[in-house]
Design a protein around this motif. Sequence first.
Motif, PDB file in Angstrom:
ATOM      1  N   ILE A   1       7.339  -5.344   7.429  1.00  0.00           N
ATOM      2  CA  ILE A   1       6.269  -4.763   8.255  1.00  0.00           C
ATOM      3  C   ILE A   1       4.917  -4.769   7.526  1.00  0.00           C
ATOM      4  CG2 ILE A   1       7.759  -3.304   9.699  1.00  0.00           C
ATOM      5  CD1 ILE A   1       6.970  -0.924   7.903  1.00  0.00           C
ATOM      6  N   HIS A   2       4.932  -4.980   6.227  1.00  0.00           N
ATOM      7  CA  HIS A   2       3.678  -4.955   5.471  1.00  0.00           C
ATOM      8  C   HIS A   2       3.037  -6.333   5.328  1.00  0.00           C
ATOM      9  CE1 HIS A   2       4.552  -0.819   4.491  1.00  0.00           C
ATOM     10  NE2 HIS A   2       5.770  -1.188   4.154  1.00  0.00           N
ATOM     11  N   ALA A   3       3.854  -7.360   5.296  1.00  0.00           N
ATOM     12  CA  ALA A   3       3.303  -8.690   5.057  1.00  0.00           C
ATOM     13  C   ALA A   3       4.262  -9.754   5.579  1.00  0.00           C
ATOM     14  CB  ALA A   3       3.063  -8.898   3.562  1.00  0.00           C
ATOM     15  N   SER A   4       3.697 -10.689   6.350  1.00  0.00           N
ATOM     16  CA  SER A   4       4.503 -11.815   6.830  1.00  0.00           C
ATOM     17  C   SER A   4       4.663 -12.826   5.700  1.00  0.00           C
ATOM     18  CB  SER A   4       3.793 -12.484   8.007  1.00  0.00           C
ATOM     19  OG  SER A   4       2.582 -13.067   7.539  1.00  0.00           O
TER      20      SER A   4
ATOM     21  N   PRO B   1       0.808  -1.221   0.000  1.00  0.00           N
ATOM     22  CA  PRO B   1       0.000   0.000   0.000  1.00  0.00           C
ATOM     23  C   PRO B   1       0.843   1.273   0.000  1.00  0.00           C
ATOM     24  CG  PRO B   1      -0.219  -1.197   2.088  1.00  0.00           C
ATOM     25  CD  PRO B   1       0.555  -2.072   1.159  1.00  0.00           C
ATOM     26  N   ALA B   2       2.054   1.228   0.506  1.00  0.00           N
ATOM     27  CA  ALA B   2       2.894   2.432   0.548  1.00  0.00           C
ATOM     28  C   ALA B   2       3.674   2.604  -0.746  1.00  0.00           C
ATOM     29  CB  ALA B   2       3.836   2.367   1.743  1.00  0.00           C
TER      30      ALA B   2
END
Lengths: 153, 264, 791
Positions: B241-244, B179-180
């Motif tokens: 930090i966005h996806a494991s 998303p970023a």
Amino acid sequence: MPTVSMTVNGKTVSRDVEARTLLVQFLREHLNLTGTHVGCDTSQCGACVVHVDGRSVKSCTMLAAQANGASVTTIEGLAQGDKLHPMQEAFREHHALQCGFCTPGMIMSAIDLVKRNPNPSEETIRHELEGNICRCTGYHNIVKAVKAAAANM
Amino acid sequence: MYAFNYHRPGSLAEATKLIAANTEAKLLAGGQTLIPTLKQRLAQPGDVIDLGGIAELKGIKVEGGSVVIGAMTRHGEVASSAEVKKAIPALAALAGGIGDPQVRNLGTIGGSIANSDPAADYPAAALGLGATIHTSKRQIPADKFFTGMFETALEEGEIIVKVAFPAPKRAAYQKFENPASRYAIVGVLVAETANGVRVAVTGAAPSVFRWTEAEAALGKSFAAGALDGLKAKADGLNADIHASAEYRAHLIGVMARRAVAACG
Amino acid sequence: MTAESGIGASVRRKEDRRFITGNGRYTDDLNRPGQTYAFFVRSPHAHARIKRVDTTKASKMPGVVAIFTGKDVADSKVGGLICGWLIKSKDGSPHKAPPHPIIALDTVRHVGDQVAVVIGETLAQARDAAEQVQVEYEVLPAVVDPKDAAAKGAPQVHADAPGNLCYDWELGDKAATEAAFAKAHHVAKLDLVNNRLIPNAMEPRAAVAEYDFGTDSYTVWSTSQNPHVLKLLLCAFVLQVPEHKMRVIAPDVGGGFGSKIFNYPEETVCTWASRQIRRPVKWTAERSESFLTDAHGRDHVTHVELALDKAGKFLAMRVDTHANLGAYLSTFATSVPTYLYAPLLAGPYTTPQLYIEVKGVFTHTTPVDAYRGAGRPEATYLLERIVETAAREMKIDPAELRRRNFIPPDAFPYQTPVIQQYDIGNYHASLDKALEMIDYKGFPARRAQSEKKGKRRGIGFSSYIEACGIAPSAAVGALGGGVGLWESGQVRFNPTGSVTIHTGSHSHGQGHETTFAQIVADKLGVPIENIEVVHGDTDKTAFGMGTYGSRSLAVGGSAIVKACDKIVAKAKKIAAHMLEAAVEDIEHERGVFKVSGTDKSVNIAQIAFSAYVPHNYPADVEPGLDETAFYDPLNFSFPAGTHICEVEVDPDTGIVDIAKWVAVDDFGTVINPMVVEGQVHGGIAQGVGQALLETCVYDKQSGQLLTGSYMDYCMPRADDLPSFEVGMTTTPSPLNPLGVKGCGEAGAIAAPPALINAVTDALGIKHLDMPASPEKVWRAAQANRPRMAAE
């Protein structure tokens, strides 16, 4: 130092600059065209968008030397004399700007998007503005303005 | 940015000569990764060789059932090319989803493939469609090209000239974006080709890879349902930090099924 | 004449011409002769002792003009930065205020803390040299989370703040609250985090400072929301420069959202250094520096409980909050989690008892201070989440539960148990209108539609109240505030009838140049094109307090009204003389001064001309038509309203799509509806950003900022947001002459709980911490099977 020449807003300009000079630095620092802004250092905010040979690019992610020989249009070059570009008019009419910092890049991107999508839907406009960040407006009025301008361009 | 010498060769021959003489030099294609890297002073090349003035590296041709794209062709040109849209619509769509419009107006296919960013889209197209990468020295099949995170089979001084994509029977690419950054957290290209089904996954691992279990399942039955119950392994996948890794593994399945469905 | 440009008209903005043509003038656009460039050497560590700073090699680099370290600053007796609001702990002791040097002296306390400044002939040279400044650190353990920092054995940020505690503060009647809880029929409880945010005004902070040796005076151009406050702080507290020797100019400023209120180290260093080197010094933040050094926002960890009776009436609420203040106290940091937060927990409700405890905690992170809403979003999020939770637990419709507890429209002025006295409002009206606009009755059908597509739909409410128009100076003083919070306004007629307005309020997107002109157009009948608003220069406007807390119109606008009143009073005397009538017989309406009961009149332009060319003029009246007024508000103002949103969640990916957003706000009188709606849109976008996309993440071990660029810190883009439906209800504030309340922060205050209430409703879960990022939502969706459409 390489000599960089290009046409900026219809005028031919030539400067000797360090090779590491970005196009945005060339415009702001060498030509004093400070309407093009720098809002980030990772090529995402779009405050620096200008047109190079008719296409919108991020002038913070291009060397001035890469634009050698090109035709560049900045926000300062949009109006014809006192007559504003329809996109500029639409931004004012629809209150599509607040602090004004992202506005030049937003307008330059919006013009390019309408050129490629003459009758854009709200979804297209929102998607096509992916490369421009505005912190003030929530984009609501920008979308309105782009839609209105598309009808007048 | 550190200071550097700038070169703008007018031909491939001139470029190869320049890079051979100075293997520490950086090749500047579209610059959408290199320039931010230089700006952050993460690289300090003494010389930068701009490939932007080499006409023979530009352009799109359809020949012999393949779409051949010059290395310096911009993403936006691929996305809007009538020939590409006709021959491999999935490739045009993929190119039209890279970065944002301004990035697409500068970024090039050669630059993207040479960079081998684990979250880039073009590697999925190259691998998923079984492309061949033509360089200044040789031809490299995509299966042998992407060797690791930001690593490729390219040797010192080797310049990508063009990329040839054989047109598949059908193909589709589905991306789940960060998303970023809007890079792929997971991107899956599914293609039914003359030589079988290929499923290429980008974003999920240190390098683009083929999901062979899915290829086998789809080889038996080319339908989204064929992937039901099939789970990509989370071992070795990226985590941030966005996806494991577990979430990425799940998304590989979701994007693969959606890509199959989008193939129609 | 003024109908199209007066109060209530959506006048197109006067300031836009320069912004849409690239003629805005922001600080970085400005260059001074002989200018040098500052580049800061910053700490790569969250916590370290500085063992040695060696500038030998760097100072020999090409183009280096000077290099300064913390020792140089300390040797020149420059003070540290101050915090302007005194908070007293429960035991009466003042908050701990450790030193905040403008360049670190012996310890660095967050990644990005400045260790030295290199001043070069060019920016590239300064940066090249900065890389050669050798700093030897002894790395120390760091702590970034406020609860971890308050725990026993945590690494200490400051020796003089034991336990990292800045203050342990309380508000409300603890015993009465406990007693109310003892009688409760139901108690709803939640633990939640108000996620830390990075403001990200699109224009990075910048400063150009110039010292004039000839006059021994300074001029500082700075990206400030309040140049007068910055001048006061620089002069009286940090640099010890007499105020008449300092001019601060905040030219066009590209957004602030709170982050440009404060006095930062960088502009202070540039100002100080410009005297040392006797040349102008320019500094512009790179975005990555902004991430590391702009004051962050929010960052609360809270436990809340709400006691209700059988009928769902709120009996009492108790709150326990740990607020992260960062490594040093920013200018107003202490007030945000206390007086700007706790009093707002009463919300629009009649809750008779509240008890709030707040621990302000130091951590090894960037200082935290006011960010759009400042305390009020934290309060509203807490309150509207716990109200929603109570509604679900007691199986009462969430709109109905709110309605039962709203302060009734006839109960104003309404004294809450926690300081504030609300002047006026009608919370039922906003809620009812919002329900109608979103078609609440149609929601079950829309939910069923979504479920058919394999999606889950939820609806979320947020009924907020906020306190704007900060604030009565005496009241603020009594609560520990170190400044007066009045505003000044000057209305200056030029001899030919045009008007220049000077305001101490600053516009950085809010549209003052238009709305303030509308006030004068409306009051004095001057065509709006003949009015210019001047702001942002301490030499042009003598006094001011600036723009924050949605105060510009309620306080600054009121000052202009008062100046207009003085103009009218004087103009009446001049008119009386011109018309050969008694002053008492002169009637005024929108710039026309008429002898009562006759058709004899003069207009304001004629009067202005007479005032400056006083050939035939009353003997006892001074020439000129130029009046200044100061306005100190009688109270805060209290905008309120209800936002409702609907979301559609994709359970396969965790993507949350905002299907509808309805905002109904009561801002009192609206001067320019177009501008106000724009403020609402932008506020909602920032609130949605917090709830869905944005969060500041530090690595717990190293204290490194993991979201240090737009690659990882997720800014809302156009395609993340829907179009918004904005409605208004109006109860004009009786406490200021315009009846206005303030609108700048409402969206950011109202939006986060509406969104999270909708997401948790869609997922059928009690709570999910912000932001509702895809993986979190996906995990929650996996854990909770969808409810059936028939439910």
